[in-house]
Motif scaffolding. Structure first.
Motif, PDB file in Angstrom:
ATOM      1  N   UNK A 447       0.828  -1.218   0.000  1.00 46.67           N
ATOM      2  CA  UNK A 447       0.000   0.000   0.000  1.00 46.67           C
ATOM      3  C   UNK A 447       0.855   1.259   0.000  1.00 46.67           C
ATOM      4  N   UNK A 448       2.008   1.163   0.675  1.00 43.71           N
ATOM      5  CA  UNK A 448       2.914   2.313   0.656  1.00 43.71           C
ATOM      6  C   UNK A 448       3.408   2.547  -0.776  1.00 43.71           C
ATOM      7  N   UNK A 449       3.649   1.448  -1.498  1.00 46.41           N
ATOM      8  CA  UNK A 449       4.115   1.607  -2.884  1.00 46.41           C
ATOM      9  C   UNK A 449       3.010   2.202  -3.753  1.00 46.41           C
ATOM     10  N   UNK A 450       1.762   1.792  -3.514  1.00 45.20           N
ATOM     11  CA  UNK A 450       0.656   2.374  -4.288  1.00 45.20           C
ATOM     12  C   UNK A 450       0.593   3.883  -4.048  1.00 45.20           C
ATOM     13  N   UNK A 451       0.712   4.292  -2.781  1.00 46.96           N
ATOM     14  CA  UNK A 451       0.619   5.727  -2.517  1.00 46.96           C
ATOM     15  C   UNK A 451       1.815   6.449  -3.121  1.00 46.96           C
ATOM     16  N   UNK A 452       2.968   5.795  -3.141  1.00 50.45           N
ATOM     17  CA  UNK A 452       4.140   6.389  -3.794  1.00 50.45           C
ATOM     18  C   UNK A 452       3.851   6.621  -5.278  1.00 50.45           C
ATOM     19  N   UNK A 453       3.168   5.669  -5.911  1.00 52.33           N
ATOM     20  CA  UNK A 453       2.793   5.850  -7.317  1.00 52.33           C
ATOM     21  C   UNK A 453       1.888   7.074  -7.450  1.00 52.33           C
ATOM     22  N   UNK A 454       0.961   7.257  -6.506  1.00 50.38           N
ATOM     23  CA  UNK A 454       0.122   8.456  -6.513  1.00 50.38           C
ATOM     24  C   UNK A 454       0.974   9.709  -6.441  1.00 50.38           C
ATOM     25  N   UNK A 455       2.020   9.648  -5.622  1.00 51.61           N
ATOM     26  CA  UNK A 455       2.916  10.791  -5.492  1.00 51.61           C
ATOM     27  C   UNK A 455       3.611  11.119  -6.807  1.00 51.61           C
ATOM     28  N   UNK A 456       3.984  10.082  -7.540  1.00 51.24           N
ATOM     29  CA  UNK A 456       4.655  10.334  -8.824  1.00 51.24           C
ATOM     30  C   UNK A 456       3.682  11.015  -9.787  1.00 51.24           C
ATOM     31  N   UNK A 457       2.420  10.577  -9.767  1.00 50.82           N
ATOM     32  CA  UNK A 457       1.419  11.224 -10.631  1.00 50.82           C
ATOM     33  C   UNK A 457       1.270  12.694 -10.231  1.00 50.82           C
ATOM     34  N   UNK A 458       1.277  12.954  -8.937  1.00 60.84           N
ATOM     35  CA  UNK A 458       1.154  14.336  -8.458  1.00 60.84           C
ATOM     36  C   UNK A 458       2.335  15.175  -8.920  1.00 60.84           C
ATOM     37  N   UNK A 459       3.530  14.580  -8.880  1.00 62.45           N
ATOM     38  CA  UNK A 459       4.706  15.334  -9.320  1.00 62.45           C
ATOM     39  C   UNK A 459       4.580  15.677 -10.799  1.00 62.45           C
ATOM     40  N   UNK A 460       4.121  14.698 -11.597  1.00 59.02           N
ATOM     41  CA  UNK A 460       3.934  14.968 -13.025  1.00 59.02           C
ATOM     42  C   UNK A 460       2.962  16.131 -13.204  1.00 59.02           C
ATOM     43  N   UNK A 461       1.891  16.118 -12.433  1.00 56.68           N
ATOM     44  CA  UNK A 461       0.897  17.184 -12.527  1.00 56.68           C
ATOM     45  C   UNK A 461       1.492  18.531 -12.118  1.00 56.68           C
ATOM     46  N   UNK A 462       2.295  18.524 -11.048  1.00 57.47           N
ATOM     47  CA  UNK A 462       2.890  19.782 -10.571  1.00 57.47           C
ATOM     48  C   UNK A 462       3.796  20.384 -11.645  1.00 57.47           C
TER      49      UNK A 462
END
Lengths: 543, 180, 272
Positions: A447-462
């Motif tokens: 689950x931590x890895x899934x949330x990390x993937x969410x973080x990468x998507x957020x970085x792309x968006x930023x």
């Protein structure tokens, strides 16, 4: 370009530059906490990064955004030039100076105390002085907003202050109240200790003073988003604001109920009593009111827009809304995230249930969803709406703007839903690494890895967001209309409003009464019981 | 939704406000009910202790820490310090009311016990106190959940919950993980 | 609109806003300050007054539970009592300290840098750390055939002065040519710790800007043999004057190899 617009542009660029840097740091932190091996990871590096992430997102992005947007609102809604623009630039300069001072001490490794300080840990005094300068800069902004409103009232007696400006001034007044707590903590306790004039700190008192600030500051960040909900979103959707009165009431309720509630951050602390926690919890429950009123009023406004565009039936108006417009799209996403985040908030405020989630990833998830989700996505929408009027240009297509908003929304959901779950499992906060060799913690890994993937998507968006802003400055952008309508009219525009809904005198008195009731004895008790102090622990080297 | 006159709008809004008030009241009633019937309180305990001399106090002196049975009272005393708990493992019986008392000689810490509602901050200057009943047996994690410095990530202890009949205090009334 | 009219439409707002706010306040006072503690206190056998005082925070404890009692008389591992005055005086070097330091020359060197690597260097060491060790030697919390006698010959003021004196002295220069290539796992232990063993990074207390326990000594520029011997002593429980087993609990988890390598690391590496 007018002074106010140059001010707005300067403030917003600082805000979003800090945001982009903090987004990179945030993703690295999630990497560090995951079972995947992260580069550059040491305890010092991790907590330096957390400090920088928090300071940039919570202090720099927000303060500069609120100030820049405030100057814009003051000029565009009042139809008058901004008073004392030189002072505004002074506030900007103080903010920049303070930000640079704080950044320098953080990255020199002399301020690993996170953005919420945790005395008796004590950073370099220049870290705190830098933050104080940012706050002093924002106080200048507060003064200017109040003066601008009073000038308008003097010249236009009897005319209601436009809602967007009324809300901005509500925020300025609230911010003056809000900063009293942290200013007292820093000036009387932490900065003297950081300079070495004091060797000990009354930690119970410092936590109580910080809690004074800690909830209302969130509403300071949030009000620009609510201004956009009430005034910009209905216009962008092609409708009208359902009720101007409800808007005014909402911002007044924020002013009142955001202040005597900070102790809900101390529910699990020993040094405050259960009775005063109960009192502040009652007011915390009422904070749900302005948000629920907003959900209703904005949904009604959107329904009007949808029906004007030919939507039929109970839900047909939703499909008929112009979802291709970034402001409308962002509002929809913001509301969606508000349901989850607000629901989580109701759990945090009940002190029984709070024991289950306090200082777990649940809380991290809660404020990332409410602030990083609902509020920041509206910051994006505001930027997209006002940037054409600042540069006179706009991109030919809004495709990239929509893509960026979708990425942010999806990234935020993917990141925070696992965090909520992990929080319920007991995953605790503010750690650099987990012991994945422990069988309980090992189960959290995926689950931590899934949330990390969410973080990468957020970085792309930023990063896409910054690129989108640069588009407004490019030659290939097309000319934008000079005075596009930004703010929605109400269905029944107010022609006269009671003084209570056109100013803050009454509400300031009530806030004072509430603050004395809620914080009077809880602060005084430290002087009555002669609370023991804790020796200062400096994180700056040499003792 | 009708919005023809200001009266229409006012009426709808009053209905909505009533609904909001009802929701908030329901939440408050639930909390009051939990307080009256289940005696749910936050871990408030304004009991001061000087962090500068905590190790000399007697109660929180190193040799006195851990679980102790005193008549019907079962109390565990734990110190949270940079960057470890002392003791690092405590024994607790299942299905008995127990009291956990925490103090710190240095900076702010906090604890939770995974899978339970045990959660408190540990603030220098105060004794934190949690009353609870552990219902599941086994080793539970008790991490420090508040930033206390660079070693925060490696600061945790174990709560060993044992069945009531295996919870046997020694002659001095103490129960330790080593003895088991 | 005339001012009188304005006041007229404003008045109900003022009245109702105040009524609502005051009633909410009254509601929370009645429940939070009175009803909840009285009901909870009754179940726990507390009288209403005690229960209310506890709820408001005038008395310690929960209104719903009896307070546990303690008559503990455990022996502390150290007798040092910290105070702000003490910490402040340890930061001020005085000529008196240099005089006391004359008694240390034979083992710790003329300028606080020991010739025999079995003895610790004192120059540049944290004043609080030196004070604590001397105090512990004096009280017998730490045992050493020579130091116990010497410390017992010093009074409290002299201990403060000599500690402040050595803290202000320039520390040993490192010869960069003696630095060995350091193993990666030792650097990890120093900078990151080992989550699997619950070992915090050495740096989280001993690092230059760590903010750890106040009596933490500086380790860089220390002598290898001295460091290794102390780690072994902490591990075997031979030395137990660390407050709350902070160092014993860490040393217990280290291997022989790690102890030797760490001692070497701190004795030869410049950057910590």
């Amino acid at each position: 370009m007018t002074h106010a617009r140059r001010l707005t542009l300067a403030h917003l660029w600082v805000a979003f530059a800090a945001f982009a840097i903090a987004a990179v740091l945030g993703v690295w932190q999630m990497w560090a906490r995951s079972p995947l091996p992260a580069p550059y990871l040491t305890a010092q590096a991790y907590f330096t990064s957390v400090t920088a992430h928090g300071v940039s997102m919570a202090y720099v992005l927000t303060t500069f955004m609120v100030m820049g947007f405030g100057y814009y609102v003051a000029e565009t809604t009042l139809g008058r030039p901004l008073p004392y623009p030189r002072l505004a630039w002074l506030g900007f300069a103080l903010g920049i100076l303070g930000t640079l001072m704080a950044a320098a001490t953080i990255f020199a490794g002399n301020a690993t105390v996170l953005f919420t300080f945790y005395p008796p840990l004590t950073a370099s005094p220049f870290f705190y002085i830098g933050l104080v300068l940012v706050v002093v800069g924002s106080w200048i902004w507060c003064g200017l907003m109040i003066v601008a409103m009073l000038d308008f009232k003097r010249v236009n007696p009897g005319t209601p202050v436009p809602l967007a400006m009324f809300a901005t001034v509500a925020n300025a007044v609230m911010w003056l109240w809000t900063t009293v707590g942290v200013a007292a903590e820093l000036l009387f306790q932490v900065i003297p200790a950081a300079f070495g004039w004091n060797e000990a700190i009354d930690v119970g008192l410092s936590r109580t003073l910080f809690s004074w600030t800690l909830h209302a500051i969130v509403y300071f960040w949030l009000i620009p988003a609510y201004i956009a909900f009430y005034t910009m979103a209905p216009q962008a959707a092609g409708g009208r604001l359902y009720s101007d009165t409800m808007g005014r009431l909402t911002f007044i309720l924020f002013l009142i109920y955001s202040l005597p509630v900070g102790m809900h951050h101390l529910f699990m602390d020993p040094q405050q009593s259960s009775a005063f926690k109960f009192l502040q919890m009652s007011f915390t429950a009422l904070v749900a009111a302005p948000t629920l009123l907003t959900v209703f009023t904005i949904s009604a406004s959107m329904e009007i827009a949808g029906r004007l565009r030919g939507g039929k039936g109970y839900f047909g108006w939703i499909a008929a809304l112009p979802w291709d417009r970034p402001m409308v799209l962002a509002t929809g996403m913001a509301f969606f995230m508000l349901w989850f985040g607000g629901g989580g908030g109701l759990i945090n405020m009940s002190f029984g249930m709070n024991a289950m989630v306090h200082n777990t990833s649940w809380v991290t998830a809660h404020f990332h969803l409410i602030f990083g989700g609902t509020v920041v996505i509206m910051y994006f929408a505001i930027a997209y709406a006002i940037w054409p009027t600042l540069t006179g240009r706009q991109p030919a297509s809004l495709r990239h703007q929509r893509l960026q908003l979708w990425l942010w929304f999806i990234g935020m959901m993917v990141m925070t839903l696992p965090w909520h779950y992990l929080g319920l499992q007991g995953q605790w906060r503010r750690v650099a690494t987990f012991n994945y060799a422990d069988p309980v913690i090992a189960g959290w890994g995926p689950w931590v890895i899934v949330s990390f993937a969410g973080g990468i998507i957020l970085l792309a968006s930023a990063l896409l967001f910054v690129w989108n802003l640069l588009e407004f400055h490019r030659d290939r952008a097309v000319v934008a209309p000079e005075h596009p309508p930004i703010y929605a009219l109400a269905v029944h525009p107010p022609n006269r409003v009671p003084a209570a809904l056109n100013g803050f005198a009454l509400w300031n008195v009530l806030v004072l009464v509430l603050m004395i009731a809620a914080y009077g004895y809880p602060i005084a008790q430290f002087f009555i019981i002669d609370a023991p102090e804790a020796i200062v622990h400096r994180v700056t080297g040499g003792g | 939704m009708r919005a023809d006159t200001e009266q229409d709008i006012l009426k709808t809004e009053l209905w909505w406000t009533a609904l909001v008030t009802a929701v908030v009241t329901a939440i408050m009633l639930a909390i009051i009910y939990a307080g009256l019937v289940h005696h749910i309180n936050p871990p408030s305990n304004i009991e001061t202790v000087d962090p500068k001399t905590l190790h000399l106090t007697g109660e929180f002196t190193e040799g006195n820490l851990g679980t102790r049975v005193d008549g019907s009272q079962i109390t565990s005393r734990i110190v949270a310090t940079q960057f470890a708990f002392q003791p690092q493992c405590i024994v607790m019986p299942a299905n008995r009311t127990v009291t956990l008392r925490f103090a710190t000689p240095d900076v702010i810490h906090g604890i939770l016990v995974t899978g339970t509602n045990v959660n408190t901050m540990i603030i220098p200057g105060y004794v934190s106190q949690v009353h609870t009943v552990f219902t599941k047996t086994g080793d539970l994690l008790m991490p420090c959940h508040e930033f206390c410095g660079l070693g925060h990530s490696q600061m945790w202890a174990t709560v060993r919950v044992v069945p009531e009949d295996e919870f046997k205090p020694g002659p001095d009334g103490r129960v330790t993980c080593d003895a088991r | 609109m005339k001012p009188a009219e304005l006041r007229e439409i404003d008045r109900p707002w003022r009245i109702w806003a105040s009524i609502i706010i005051v009633s909410i306040l009254a509601f929370s006072v009645v429940f939070g300050f009175l009803i909840l503690p009285i009901v909870q206190g009754r179940a726990a056998g507390l009288d209403a007054f005690t229960a209310i005082c506890r709820a408001v925070g005038i008395l310690p404890g929960s209104p719903a539970v009896r307070q546990p009692t303690s008559e503990a008389k455990a022996q502390p591992t150290t007798q040092v009592a910290w105070s702000t005055d003490l910490i402040r005086s340890l930061g001020q070097s005085t000529p008196a300290g240099a005089e006391v330091a004359q008694a240390c020359v034979a083992c710790h060197g003329e300028r606080g840098i020991a010739a025999d690597p079995q003895n610790p260097n004192l120059a540049g060491q944290s004043g609080v750390a030196i004070y604590k060790q001397l105090h512990d030697y004096k009280s017998g919390s730490r045992v050493h055939e020579v130091m116990n006698g010497i410390a017992q010959g010093l009074d409290g003021r002299q201990i403060i002065d000599v500690a402040a004196h050595f803290a202000a002295s320039p520390r040993r220069d490192l010869d960069p040519t003696t630095a060995e290539v350091v193993d990666e796992d030792i650097v990890r232990l120093v900078e990151r710790g080992d989550p699997a063993r619950g070992l915090p990074a050495c740096n989280s207390c001993h690092g230059f800007n760590a903010g750890g326990p106040m009596e933490t000594p500086t380790l860089s520029h220390q002598n290898r043999e001295y460091l290794a011997r102390q780690l072994h002593a902490f591990r075997s429980d031979g030395r137990r004057n660390d407050i709350y087993t902070r160092m014993r609990s860490v040393a217990a988890k280290l291997t022989d190899r790690e102890i030797d390598k760490l001692a070497n690391f701190y004795a030869t590496t410049l950057s910590y």
